[in-house]
Design a protein around this motif. Structure first.
Motif, PDB file in Angstrom:
ATOM      1  N   UNK A  70       0.797  -1.225   0.000  1.00 57.34           N
ATOM      2  CA  UNK A  70       0.000   0.000   0.000  1.00 57.34           C
ATOM      3  C   UNK A  70       0.834   1.281   0.000  1.00 57.34           C
ATOM      4  N   UNK A  71       2.118   1.182  -0.241  1.00 57.75           N
ATOM      5  CA  UNK A  71       3.039   2.313  -0.306  1.00 57.75           C
ATOM      6  C   UNK A  71       3.275   2.977   1.043  1.00 57.75           C
ATOM      7  N   UNK A  72       2.813   2.370   2.110  1.00 64.48           N
ATOM      8  CA  UNK A  72       3.044   2.935   3.446  1.00 64.48           C
ATOM      9  C   UNK A  72       4.507   2.765   3.828  1.00 64.48           C
ATOM     10  N   UNK A  73       4.921   3.556   4.792  1.00 66.94           N
ATOM     11  CA  UNK A  73       6.295   3.457   5.272  1.00 66.94           C
ATOM     12  C   UNK A  73       6.565   2.056   5.819  1.00 66.94           C
ATOM     13  N   UNK A  74       5.614   1.503   6.569  1.00 69.08           N
ATOM     14  CA  UNK A  74       5.821   0.187   7.166  1.00 69.08           C
ATOM     15  C   UNK A  74       5.967  -0.904   6.105  1.00 69.08           C
ATOM     16  N   UNK A  75       5.104  -0.885   5.107  1.00 71.13           N
ATOM     17  CA  UNK A  75       5.199  -1.918   4.071  1.00 71.13           C
ATOM     18  C   UNK A  75       6.454  -1.730   3.217  1.00 71.13           C
ATOM     19  N   UNK A  76       6.899  -0.493   3.025  1.00 71.57           N
ATOM     20  CA  UNK A  76       8.153  -0.253   2.310  1.00 71.57           C
ATOM     21  C   UNK A  76       9.315  -0.814   3.118  1.00 71.57           C
ATOM     22  N   UNK A  77       9.287  -0.623   4.428  1.00 69.31           N
ATOM     23  CA  UNK A  77      10.320  -1.206   5.299  1.00 69.31           C
ATOM     24  C   UNK A  77      10.265  -2.734   5.244  1.00 69.31           C
ATOM     25  N   UNK A  78       9.051  -3.298   5.167  1.00 63.73           N
ATOM     26  CA  UNK A  78       8.896  -4.748   5.055  1.00 63.73           C
ATOM     27  C   UNK A  78       9.531  -5.271   3.764  1.00 63.73           C
TER      28      UNK A  78
END
Length: 142
Positions: free
Chosen positions: A6-14
């Motif tokens: 979803x382009x969120x910071x958390x998913x990008x970190x994942x």
């Protein structure tokens, strides 16, 4: 759990965590990665989680052209400690089911000849090498 990126910071970190544990070749920060991926609305990534831990991802490019409706399997990455546990196969099965329900009729993948584990997963799911395979040509300095 299998979640669409979803382009969120958390998913990008994942994504970066999975890459670090598998290929280790994404040269961007979480913010840069999110901005780059937002630009292509036909490219999607799905992340596989086990107990909220990111363990793998699959990158897909939807293709609609005069010849076919398809999905290119662009990348599959699984963290080293989770490899050989059926995670890549599971992600591919979910993707095939999702796109079959959308009316997509063709799925293709580009796999390095020496990537035997990936080749085995694709072949288990019915993918076949084409006798008249295309040649991959790259121009990486444009």
């Amino acid at each position: 759990m299998f979640k669409k990126y979803d382009h969120s910071h958390q998913m990008s970190c994942d994504l970066l965590y999975i890459d670090e544990q598998s290929f280790n070749d994404i040269p961007y920060s979480a913010e840069e990665l999110s901005m780059r991926l937002k630009k292509n609305t036909h490219y999607n990534i799905y992340i596989q989680y086990i107990k909220d831990v990111p363990v793998g991802y699959i990158g897909l490019l939807e293709v609609q052209n005069p010849h076919y409706s398809g999905v290119w399997i662009d990348l599959i990455a699984v963290c080293k400690q989770y490899q050989n546990q059926g995670i890549a196969k599971h992600m591919l099965e979910l993707v095939i089911k999702k796109f079959k329900n959308k009316g997509i009729t063709l799925s293709t993948a580009l796999v390095r000849e020496n990537n035997v584990p990936s080749l085995c997963v694709f072949k288990k799911l019915g993918y076949k090498e084409e006798a008249d395979a295309f040649k991959l040509l790259c121009l990486d300095k444009i």
